[in-house]
Scaffold this motif. Structure first.
Motif, PDB file in Angstrom:
ATOM      1  N   TYR A  16       8.534  -2.725  45.601  1.00  0.00           N
ATOM      2  CA  TYR A  16       8.566  -0.549  44.961  1.00  0.00           C
ATOM      3  C   TYR A  16       7.648  -0.443  46.134  1.00  0.00           C
ATOM      4  N   SER A  17       7.964   0.954  46.020  1.00  0.00           N
ATOM      5  CA  SER A  17       6.773   1.573  47.265  1.00  0.00           C
ATOM      6  C   SER A  17       6.659   3.581  46.773  1.00  0.00           C
ATOM      7  N   GLY A  18       5.915   3.633  47.758  1.00  0.00           N
ATOM      8  CA  GLY A  18       5.329   4.930  46.937  1.00  0.00           C
ATOM      9  C   GLY A  18       4.869   5.412  47.643  1.00  0.00           C
ATOM     10  N   ILE A  19       4.421   6.932  47.169  1.00  0.00           N
ATOM     11  CA  ILE A  19       2.886   7.275  48.144  1.00  0.00           C
ATOM     12  C   ILE A  19       1.573   7.729  46.856  1.00  0.00           C
ATOM     13  N   ARG A  20       0.515   7.212  47.832  1.00  0.00           N
ATOM     14  CA  ARG A  20      -0.765   7.557  46.986  1.00  0.00           C
ATOM     15  C   ARG A  20      -0.666   8.170  46.455  1.00  0.00           C
ATOM     16  N   SER A  21      -0.978   8.997  45.282  1.00  0.00           N
ATOM     17  CA  SER A  21      -1.764   9.854  44.512  1.00  0.00           C
ATOM     18  C   SER A  21      -3.061   9.744  45.236  1.00  0.00           C
ATOM     19  N   ASP A  22      -3.780  11.217  44.665  1.00  0.00           N
ATOM     20  CA  ASP A  22      -4.837  12.064  45.059  1.00  0.00           C
ATOM     21  C   ASP A  22      -5.864  11.375  43.371  1.00  0.00           C
ATOM     22  N   LEU A  23      -5.303  11.153  43.009  1.00  0.00           N
ATOM     23  CA  LEU A  23      -6.519  10.925  41.182  1.00  0.00           C
ATOM     24  C   LEU A  23      -6.708   9.277  41.421  1.00  0.00           C
ATOM     25  N   PRO A  24      -7.896   9.198  40.815  1.00  0.00           N
ATOM     26  CA  PRO A  24      -8.971   7.851  41.099  1.00  0.00           C
ATOM     27  C   PRO A  24      -8.261   6.587  41.665  1.00  0.00           C
ATOM     28  N   MET A  25      -8.067   5.488  42.063  1.00  0.00           N
ATOM     29  CA  MET A  25      -7.884   4.269  41.594  1.00  0.00           C
ATOM     30  C   MET A  25      -8.711   3.295  40.175  1.00  0.00           C
ATOM     31  N   PHE A  26      -8.813   2.819  38.863  1.00  0.00           N
ATOM     32  CA  PHE A  26      -9.031   2.819  38.124  1.00  0.00           C
ATOM     33  C   PHE A  26      -9.255   1.318  37.857  1.00  0.00           C
ATOM     34  N   ARG A  27     -10.732   0.714  37.150  1.00  0.00           N
ATOM     35  CA  ARG A  27     -10.503  -0.875  36.058  1.00  0.00           C
ATOM     36  C   ARG A  27     -10.004  -0.164  34.404  1.00  0.00           C
ATOM     37  N   CYS A  28      -8.990  -0.908  34.529  1.00  0.00           N
ATOM     38  CA  CYS A  28      -9.189  -0.321  33.404  1.00  0.00           C
ATOM     39  C   CYS A  28      -8.956  -2.205  31.882  1.00  0.00           C
ATOM     40  N   HIS A  29     -10.199  -1.406  30.898  1.00  0.00           N
ATOM     41  CA  HIS A  29     -10.881  -2.197  30.154  1.00  0.00           C
ATOM     42  C   HIS A  29      -9.859  -2.683  28.772  1.00  0.00           C
ATOM     43  N   CYS A  30      -9.175  -1.569  28.638  1.00  0.00           N
ATOM     44  CA  CYS A  30      -8.282  -1.483  27.305  1.00  0.00           C
ATOM     45  C   CYS A  30      -7.771  -2.780  26.564  1.00  0.00           C
ATOM     46  N   ARG A  31      -7.523  -3.124  25.501  1.00  0.00           N
ATOM     47  CA  ARG A  31      -6.779  -4.154  24.835  1.00  0.00           C
ATOM     48  C   ARG A  31      -5.102  -4.940  25.547  1.00  0.00           C
ATOM     49  N   ASP A  32      -4.375  -3.577  25.288  1.00  0.00           N
ATOM     50  CA  ASP A  32      -3.865  -3.909  26.454  1.00  0.00           C
ATOM     51  C   ASP A  32      -3.432  -4.236  27.513  1.00  0.00           C
ATOM     52  N   CYS A  33      -3.748  -3.734  28.429  1.00  0.00           N
ATOM     53  CA  CYS A  33      -4.392  -4.595  29.532  1.00  0.00           C
ATOM     54  C   CYS A  33      -4.657  -5.716  29.700  1.00  0.00           C
ATOM     55  N   GLN A  34      -5.757  -5.878  28.774  1.00  0.00           N
ATOM     56  CA  GLN A  34      -6.526  -7.687  28.445  1.00  0.00           C
ATOM     57  C   GLN A  34      -5.344  -8.613  28.456  1.00  0.00           C
ATOM     58  N   GLN A  35      -4.434  -8.196  27.471  1.00  0.00           N
ATOM     59  CA  GLN A  35      -3.582  -8.819  27.366  1.00  0.00           C
ATOM     60  C   GLN A  35      -2.111  -8.322  27.953  1.00  0.00           C
ATOM     61  N   LEU A  36      -1.320  -7.736  28.877  1.00  0.00           N
ATOM     62  CA  LEU A  36      -0.840  -8.164  30.004  1.00  0.00           C
ATOM     63  C   LEU A  36      -1.073  -8.991  30.644  1.00  0.00           C
ATOM     64  N   THR A  37      -2.166  -8.240  30.926  1.00  0.00           N
ATOM     65  CA  THR A  37      -2.543  -9.273  32.814  1.00  0.00           C
ATOM     66  C   THR A  37      -3.752 -10.292  32.112  1.00  0.00           C
ATOM     67  N   GLY A  38      -3.222 -10.476  31.016  1.00  0.00           N
ATOM     68  CA  GLY A  38      -3.815 -12.201  30.681  1.00  0.00           C
ATOM     69  C   GLY A  38      -5.423 -12.353  31.303  1.00  0.00           C
ATOM     70  N   SER A  39      -5.690 -10.874  31.090  1.00  0.00           N
ATOM     71  CA  SER A  39      -7.207 -11.592  32.047  1.00  0.00           C
ATOM     72  C   SER A  39      -7.766  -9.789  31.056  1.00  0.00           C
ATOM     73  N   GLY A  40      -8.946  -9.577  32.512  1.00  0.00           N
ATOM     74  CA  GLY A  40     -10.182  -8.819  30.998  1.00  0.00           C
ATOM     75  C   GLY A  40     -10.142  -7.454  31.374  1.00  0.00           C
ATOM     76  N   HIS A  41      -9.659  -7.518  32.629  1.00  0.00           N
ATOM     77  CA  HIS A  41      -8.925  -5.992  32.940  1.00  0.00           C
ATOM     78  C   HIS A  41      -7.523  -5.445  33.475  1.00  0.00           C
ATOM     79  N   SER A  42      -6.535  -4.961  33.622  1.00  0.00           N
ATOM     80  CA  SER A  42      -6.294  -3.914  35.192  1.00  0.00           C
ATOM     81  C   SER A  42      -6.800  -3.665  35.859  1.00  0.00           C
ATOM     82  N   GLU A  43      -6.296  -3.318  37.348  1.00  0.00           N
ATOM     83  CA  GLU A  43      -7.039  -2.789  38.223  1.00  0.00           C
ATOM     84  C   GLU A  43      -5.507  -1.705  38.748  1.00  0.00           C
TER      85      GLU A  43
END
Ligand SMILES: [Zn+2]
Ligand SMILES: [Zn+2]
Length: 134
Positions: A16-43
């Protein structure tokens, strides 16, 4: 101040490729991200949706989001690497998983979201203060 981001999955099938948005990068600890990443959070790194191009092989899984609108997880059907997230609620943005970028050092998380859902063993929350240099 556009910043082009390129990345892809472990096996190289989906790029993939794309242009960075001005919105902040973030770490998400929600349960969906836990399950989808197999980790504690997504980045997550937000890109401008209309600037994003992704290989056709990407497979997308649809989920019901908290707002009642759908959210989507895009991943490689061959190696299973999670690549993107998007939601109907924020349609102008596509989020890529930070470590899928060719240069993961571009990731500078500015905040944590859904930190109340964080597991006790997951690292402490990043606050908005002092972090997030672009
Ligand atoms: Zn792959
Ligand atoms: Zn999440």
């Amino acid at each position: 101040m556009s910043d082009k981001i390129e990345g892809g999955c472990k096996c190289g099938l989906v790029r993939y490729s794309g242009i960075r948005s001005d919105l902040p990068m973030f770490r998400c600890h929600c349960r969906d991200c836990q399950q989808l990443t197999g980790s504690g959070h997504s980045e997550m790194v937000p890109l401008v949706a209309k600037s994003v191009s992704i290989g056709d092989a990407l497979k997308t899984f649809e989920m019901a989001g908290g707002s009642g609108l759908s959210t989507f997880s895009g991943f490689c059907p061959n190696c299973g690497s999670p690549l993107i997230r998007r939601s109907e609620r924020v349609s102008d943005c596509i989020y890529v998983h930070a470590a899928s970028m060719d240069d993961p050092s571009k990731y500078h998380p500015a905040k944590s979201i859904y930190s109340e859902a964080a597991q006790a063993w997951d690292e402490a929350v990043i606050t908005t203060e002092g972090a997030g240099t672009k």
